[in-house]
Enzyme design. Structure first.
Site, short mmCIF file in Angstrom:
data_model
loop_
_atom_site.label_atom_id
_atom_site.label_comp_id
_atom_site.label_asym_id
_atom_site.label_seq_id
_atom_site.Cartn_x
_atom_site.Cartn_y
_atom_site.Cartn_z
N ASP A 1 7.49 -58.41 -54.72
CA ASP A 1 6.67 -59.53 -54.21
C ASP A 1 6.21 -59.18 -52.81
O ASP A 1 6.99 -59.21 -51.86
CB ASP A 1 7.49 -60.82 -54.23
N ASP B 1 1.18 -65.06 -55.79
CA ASP B 1 2.55 -65.54 -55.60
C ASP B 1 2.67 -67.02 -55.93
O ASP B 1 3.70 -67.47 -56.45
CB ASP B 1 3.03 -65.25 -54.18
N ASP C 1 6.96 -73.24 -50.59
CA ASP C 1 7.29 -71.85 -50.28
C ASP C 1 7.14 -71.63 -48.77
O ASP C 1 6.03 -71.70 -48.23
CB ASP C 1 6.38 -70.91 -51.05
#
Length: 265
Positions: A6, A114, A134
């Site tokens: 990621d 993401d 997030d």
């Protein structure tokens, strides 16, 4: 094993999965200047430290899943998979990849990979309706409908960006350590800034989530709020709306997307 990567604007998080279990993880700085060869050397160093993997790059890796918010890094990682991992199946999250989550946006292609991956994991782990918060370079809030659709979200400046801005733009302020202050009312400049960051962001999360819940579900109590990202622990204890904390949400989402795009023999 499955290698998941990621790539964020500030940090890159890597995870190794043995089946559904994450057995190892690393966090490194994201550097858009790194070439494919440099990334391969870096990966070899990390992989070589794990007892279940061989010293040669690619030993023990049966699949790779990657998402990136930095296009140049995604390009170089594509080269890494092609040149150093040979026939190992690789899924790079970009338009055309099957996620299983409908994207109800004006322009689905502009949504960060993401954010979609987080929605995939949220649907799988918690179902909808849900909100994923997030805490990264930016603080993002992403909404999942009761039917498991990605319906949009909110993008706000992240914690580190705000700390840096205070230090740069404030003539008598400086960059501070990210830590909880002793109390809300700071007794010195550093504590006052820390209080503004920690409690200011907690208030932001509570306020934004409350408004999103009203738009997302008939009963706001039906919405599950999931926190993820490297800076989530700074706010977890102070926010009143977060139901779940899953630090590996994006990596889990990458595993799920890999499984949906690579057929198993």
């Amino acid at each position: 094993m499955l290698l998941t990567i990621d790539v964020g604007n500030t940090h890159t998080v890597l995870g190794l999965f043995d089946g559904e279990e994450i057995v190892e993880h690393w966090r490194i700085s994201t550097d858009a200047r790194r070439t494919a060869d440099e990334l391969a050397v870096l990966l070899q160093g990390l992989m070589g430290m794990h007892p279940l993997l061989g010293m040669e790059l690619g030993d023990g890796i049966e699949g790779i899943a990657i998402c990136a918010t930095v296009p140049s890094v995604l390009h170089e990682l594509r080269e890494v998979t092609r040149r150093y991992y040979g026939d190992v199946p690789a899924v790079l999250v970009e338009p055309g990849v099957k996620t299983g989550v409908p994207i109800l946006m004006d322009n689905p292609k502009e949504v960060g990979a993401d954010r979609i991956i987080n929605a995939v994991a949220a649907v799988e782990l918690y179902g909808g309706p849900a909100i994923v918060v997030d805490f990264g370079t930016a603080t993002t809030f992403d909404a999942v409908s009761p039917r498991g659709e990605y319906t949009g979200g909110v993008i706000a400046p992240g914690i580190e960006i705000s700390v840096e801005a205070l230090g740069v733009k404030g003539a008598q302020l400086r960059k501070i350590e990210l830590a909880r202050p002793r109390s809300v009312i700071g007794k010195n400049t550093v504590e006052a800034m820390q209080s503004g960051i920690v409690y200011g962001f907690a208030g932001q999360v509570d306020g934004v989530v409350a408004r999103m819940k009203k738009e997302l579900a008939a009963d706001p109590d039906d919405v599950t709020v999931i926190a993820t990202g490297g800076l989530a622990p700074m706010v977890l204890g102070e926010s009143s709306v977060i139901d779940e904390h899953e630090p590996w949400l994006t990596l889990i989402g990458l595993r799920l997307v890999y499984e949906r795009n690579v057929s198993r023999a």
